[in-house]
Design a protein around this motif. Structure first.
Motif, PDB file in Angstrom:
ATOM      1  N   PHE A 198       0.850  -1.366   0.030  1.00 12.50           N
ATOM      2  CA  PHE A 198       0.211   0.109   0.053  1.00 12.50           C
ATOM      3  C   PHE A 198       0.949   1.238   0.062  1.00 12.50           C
ATOM      4  N   LEU A 199       1.438   1.586  -1.442  1.00 13.57           N
ATOM      5  CA  LEU A 199       2.293   2.830  -1.325  1.00 13.57           C
ATOM      6  C   LEU A 199       1.637   4.035  -0.563  1.00 13.57           C
ATOM      7  N   PRO A 200       2.320   5.027  -0.016  1.00  8.80           N
ATOM      8  CA  PRO A 200       3.827   5.108  -0.085  1.00  8.80           C
ATOM      9  C   PRO A 200       4.299   4.013   0.995  1.00  8.80           C
ATOM     10  N   GLY A 201       3.636   3.459   1.854  1.00  6.64           N
ATOM     11  CA  GLY A 201       4.374   2.224   2.594  1.00  6.64           C
ATOM     12  C   GLY A 201       4.994   1.355   2.004  1.00  6.64           C
ATOM     13  N   PHE A 202       6.134   0.952   2.591  1.00  6.28           N
ATOM     14  CA  PHE A 202       7.066  -0.432   2.028  1.00  6.28           C
ATOM     15  C   PHE A 202       7.421  -0.162   0.530  1.00  6.28           C
ATOM     16  N   ASP A 231       8.441   3.513  -7.984  1.00  5.07           N
ATOM     17  CA  ASP A 231       7.428   3.204  -6.884  1.00  5.07           C
ATOM     18  C   ASP A 231       6.764   4.822  -6.641  1.00  5.07           C
ATOM     19  N   GLU A 232       7.145   5.750  -7.348  1.00  8.30           N
ATOM     20  CA  GLU A 232       6.619   7.132  -7.264  1.00  8.30           C
ATOM     21  C   GLU A 232       5.621   7.544  -8.432  1.00  8.30           C
ATOM     22  N   GLY A 233       5.204   6.511  -9.325  1.00 11.02           N
ATOM     23  CA  GLY A 233       4.412   6.981 -10.303  1.00 11.02           C
ATOM     24  C   GLY A 233       2.889   7.332 -10.039  1.00 11.02           C
ATOM     25  N   ILE A 235      -0.699   7.079  -9.025  1.00 12.43           N
ATOM     26  CA  ILE A 235      -1.510   5.896  -8.450  1.00 12.43           C
ATOM     27  C   ILE A 235      -2.733   5.697  -9.371  1.00 12.43           C
ATOM     28  N   ILE A 236      -3.172   4.482  -9.626  1.00 15.00           N
ATOM     29  CA  ILE A 236      -4.453   4.347 -10.521  1.00 15.00           C
ATOM     30  C   ILE A 236      -5.388   3.663  -9.383  1.00 15.00           C
ATOM     31  N   GLU A 237      -5.011   2.875  -8.704  1.00 14.69           N
ATOM     32  CA  GLU A 237      -6.103   2.134  -7.949  1.00 14.69           C
ATOM     33  C   GLU A 237      -5.253   1.422  -6.882  1.00 14.69           C
ATOM     34  N   GLN A 238      -5.915   1.285  -5.591  1.00 20.22           N
ATOM     35  CA  GLN A 238      -5.203   0.633  -4.329  1.00 20.22           C
ATOM     36  C   GLN A 238      -6.262  -0.112  -3.524  1.00 20.22           C
ATOM     37  N   LYS A 282      -0.603  12.774 -10.364  1.00 22.88           N
ATOM     38  CA  LYS A 282      -1.498  12.222  -9.798  1.00 22.88           C
ATOM     39  C   LYS A 282      -2.451  11.719 -10.982  1.00 22.88           C
ATOM     40  N   THR A 283      -3.550  10.964 -10.714  1.00 22.36           N
ATOM     41  CA  THR A 283      -4.611  10.300 -11.745  1.00 22.36           C
ATOM     42  C   THR A 283      -5.888  11.078 -11.531  1.00 22.36           C
ATOM     43  N   VAL A 284      -6.502  11.220 -12.435  1.00 19.90           N
ATOM     44  CA  VAL A 284      -8.200  11.534 -12.503  1.00 19.90           C
ATOM     45  C   VAL A 284      -8.663  10.171 -12.826  1.00 19.90           C
TER      46      VAL A 284
ATOM     47  N   PRO B 200       2.999   2.481   7.778  1.00 18.76           N
ATOM     48  CA  PRO B 200       3.946   3.504   8.050  1.00 18.76           C
ATOM     49  C   PRO B 200       3.962   4.634   6.859  1.00 18.76           C
ATOM     50  N   GLY B 201       2.970   4.754   6.011  1.00 14.94           N
ATOM     51  CA  GLY B 201       2.999   5.747   5.181  1.00 14.94           C
ATOM     52  C   GLY B 201       2.726   7.136   5.769  1.00 14.94           C
ATOM     53  N   ARG B 214       0.340  13.126  -2.810  1.00 15.74           N
ATOM     54  CA  ARG B 214       0.565  11.670  -3.503  1.00 15.74           C
ATOM     55  C   ARG B 214      -0.255  11.209  -4.388  1.00 15.74           C
ATOM     56  N   LYS B 217      -5.284   6.528  -3.030  1.00 20.10           N
ATOM     57  CA  LYS B 217      -6.891   6.464  -3.312  1.00 20.10           C
ATOM     58  C   LYS B 217      -7.469   5.874  -2.130  1.00 20.10           C
ATOM     59  N   HIS B 245     -10.017  11.362  -6.885  1.00 20.43           N
ATOM     60  CA  HIS B 245      -9.329  12.430  -7.270  1.00 20.43           C
ATOM     61  C   HIS B 245     -10.085  13.501  -6.935  1.00 20.43           C
TER      62      HIS B 245
END
Lengths: 288, 288, 288, 288
Positions: A198-202, A231-233, A235-238, A282-284, B200-201, B214, B217, B245
């Motif tokens: 789950f970015l930005p974690g880990f 890992d910084e691009g 994000i589309i979905e989480q 970011k994304t829309v 940890p995010g 960032r 989502k 978004h």
């Protein structure tokens, strides 16, 4: 199928200002197009406007080229970027994998059953392991080993395959190799990676091990566009799933497999349905 | 209420080995105690065993002291740590707040209605703003301003209030000040903080702003024990909520308020019901 | 592999009373067995006690038969039901399907990769459509058409196949046919069905259509044991996913496919790992 | 505050057809209005179109009346229903409660802190219990007992209070009494009820008891508009939470309290922000 039975996606973005929606929808009405679904968003920070419209022409004589030509004044006056896609046209998606097969299997199932509409002209892997799965789906499998010494050469071969496959979109379905900035830049906004945290974690390697060590209560996965910055691009979905103290690293990896598959599949569908716009880093996402 | 109508919680931890459960439950059976609920876990990495048992004596003459004395051989032989709590005894919880009132309001509601069983002998704040809410609940409100210059003195006053209040547990309900290592150490494993991000995010300050920047989502909250190492203490509970978004930072803060309240309330309940064990820098939580 | 390298699951149920856990774990300690994981629950309404223990013997000479024989006094005195399973033994699971392939594909992937450990001696379908998928996995595919006129005969053939396959567990992976009370009774507690709604909402046919018509905001899936009473069997697992006003019935069906796969896979894993106990018309599920 | 600093919500619905969006947004552009947020949806089954636009005028001389008068041709030609709301205008919400206070407390907190913007001119209850809470917020509390014999009379008094309070919206925050068809009809689309189950499961009384009896693995809450047909009104929002075999009815009730609060608060916010449209017996909710 005559023109009037086709469905189209119209994607628009431009600096936000008065009259944008009116101008675009007026143009559609002028061509007797029926709006089936529309979404828009103006970012108050970047002052950028985004709009996605699904429509169908109601006249048999609809001429897509003339329709697009008619946007010329808006392109000029409003700085508008406009793209038109036939809704049923299948985009060409190249999958890149390593040894882990859960995301590949999931995407191939969705491909085979039409759950995600796409063409898959090639599968590329740095390992031979998953060839059988590709074979069963009649998809060419390219085994391109990557070592530090051969990385440049390997990537040149990858690039050639992407070219020949006329790749529109590239999916790193647990590819486990870092693409060079050159390749990432060439396919900017068209390479989707699934990161198993789950970015930005880990960020970085072995996220499940580190999640286990940290004792988090939820693990997750992130689908994002690939940029030169790892890992910084955008994000589309989480998505996340609950874990507990008794879950081992292997339990987390197993739970994570399902989360990764769903997150990647959902992100890819959004992308292929032209629901995702880049908005800086970011994304829309006009989700459904 | 005679002894046999009481319910107890028995918490046990020790190095894991053959016969632990048998020894503990045998002791309970020997005292004619009926196990109502039990949970245990042996950590294969640390080789530490944890067990929580809720039971009720079935004999009127149950003697809690004699029951605990009977554990002496196990304490010695197995290195066992054993604690007994009356289930309905209310623990003394001091709340520390700053200006934001959502977590305080939520905890006071649960306190008032008995949803979370506890005594609240004091509320401490570095601002005067929330005094009225404390007054309505007839809870003493201590306004102790904190500045870099007066921090040591302020913390001494806080410590005195905690002593006088006989605080068992301390909840930082969006307190927004960092406790010194001294105070954190004194109440090790008994200070619960709610951090407004999915750790940890976004460790540190202004997590919602950084989450917005960032483009994540999902946003979340983390309830954890306070240690000298900021935002690194053992995690008790985490929850997340979806954002999109179009959600502004303020939207995220509003969504986050609900997530923070629920996460903190749940963590506090687990803690007060003796469901949480420290296991190095992680927790074992026997949830219900 | 010597006896002491094996892992076992011990499942116990009996009327709840003082000393049950002590008696069982004492027996384990007496045989020098190390408890790796244990869970128990006493239902205060039915006064029935359930316990699942994963353990490994620590002596090379562990004799499983003698160990089980030793429970004889407990069986008699406490009315205890005791079952022992080797943890790595693979249970025999027959899959029954109709035309829809998403659950079948998902289960076969988990079977192929070992994500769910089982043997699949047969796939039975009332349609020929999914034979190719079975073939690729080298699993015998039995096409047994069912019509009102031939239902009894068809079920006799199904029963014969189950017998020959020595089916331990049967999974109705969107089988779409109702089993007779006879067959349901014969395999009581061993037939798992996936129902494509969040029961008890939308029992019966076409739940997604009815969910769409009713305008619900969440759709779900339910995995349950099959009983003679349609859609009323004990629930093992349920999951939901959010939908919105713009989602068509087909959207819901697509979203539902993922929810069905995950819910069924999770329920089957719980079942095969001996985590599920029947408790009247409910289940006790010691989840991980 | 001059006209150009105001923000407005414009809600439109009409039979779906070519040119609707263009006509409405053209009118906005003609009045130099900047669209801040817009959402629309055309229901392909009912062929009804819905649109919500948040905008701000950019000219100081914006005349809301003239702006609305300008819609006359569209009203006539397209059968369009158009409503304009000042975004910061607070709607008048009457809360109706019984003895349970969790939803009331939650709404009053959100009212007090501005999390939900509204006026609360009255609280009505069939019990005296929650008066103190109303008093603390300086809100008139009307105790109107209801018995079968006095129901008609009681409802007449309720109606009078609603009239005097100029109620725009009514919230049944666990009111536990059924409103007559007359009152439900008079405030059609403006009475929100929170039902403590995941409808259509467990309609009617004591849903948590029945959920416990059935052994479901998720419990939920449903916020819906009240119609003469009990528990069948259009659903605005639903949420669920996981429960397990060890959760008692009281555990479920406690978990349910949080779910009810969140679901009701979210539905009320959508309603007050003019995000909800009635679409037959369903809703269109333009969520954020």
């Amino acid at each position: 199928m005559s023109q009037k039975d086709k469905h189209y996606i119209l994607n628009v973005s431009c600096p936000d200002q008065i009259g944008v929606v009116s101008a675009v929808t007026g143009h559609l009405a002028g061509h007797a197009c029926f709006v089936e679904e529309s979404s828009d968003y103006g970012d108050p920070q970047t002052n950028r406007f985004f709009m996605r419209i699904r429509f169908r022409p109601t006249l048999a004589g609809f001429d897509a080229d003339a329709f697009m030509d008619g946007f010329a004044p808006l392109r000029t006056r409003l700085g508008m970027q406009v793209d038109l896609f036939e809704r049923t046209a299948k985009r060409r998606v190249v999958l890149m994998v390593s040894k882990l097969d859960h995301c590949l299997n999931d995407l191939l199932f969705r491909y085979r059953t039409g759950d995600i509409r796409m063409k898959i002209p090639a599968i590329i892997s740095n390992h031979p392991d998953l060839r059988q799965l590709a074979d069963w789906h009649d998809i060419p499998y390219h085994h391109i080993p990557v070592t530090p010494a051969t990385k440049a050469e390997a990537e040149a071969r990858i690039d050639a395959i992407l070219e020949e496959a006329q790749a529109d979109t590239i999916v790193l379905a647990r590819y486990m190799q870092i693409l060079s900035a050159g390749l990432a830049g060439k396919y900017h906004g068209r390479i989707i990676n699934i990161h198993h945290s789950f970015l930005p974690g880990f960020k970085g390697a072995r996220p499940y091990h580190r999640a286990h060590e940290r004792g988090v209560k939820l693990i997750g996965a992130t689908a994002h566009y690939v940029t030169a910055d790892l890992d910084e691009g955008p994000i589309i979905e989480q998505q996340v799933e609950r874990v507990e103290h008794f879950n081992s690293v292997n339990d987390m990896i197993a739970v994570g497999r399902d989360v990764e598959c769903l997150t990647l599949a959902r992100a890819l569908r959004y992308h292929l349905e032209h629901r995702v716009f880049l908005n800086g880093n970011k994304t829309v996402v006009f989700r459904r």
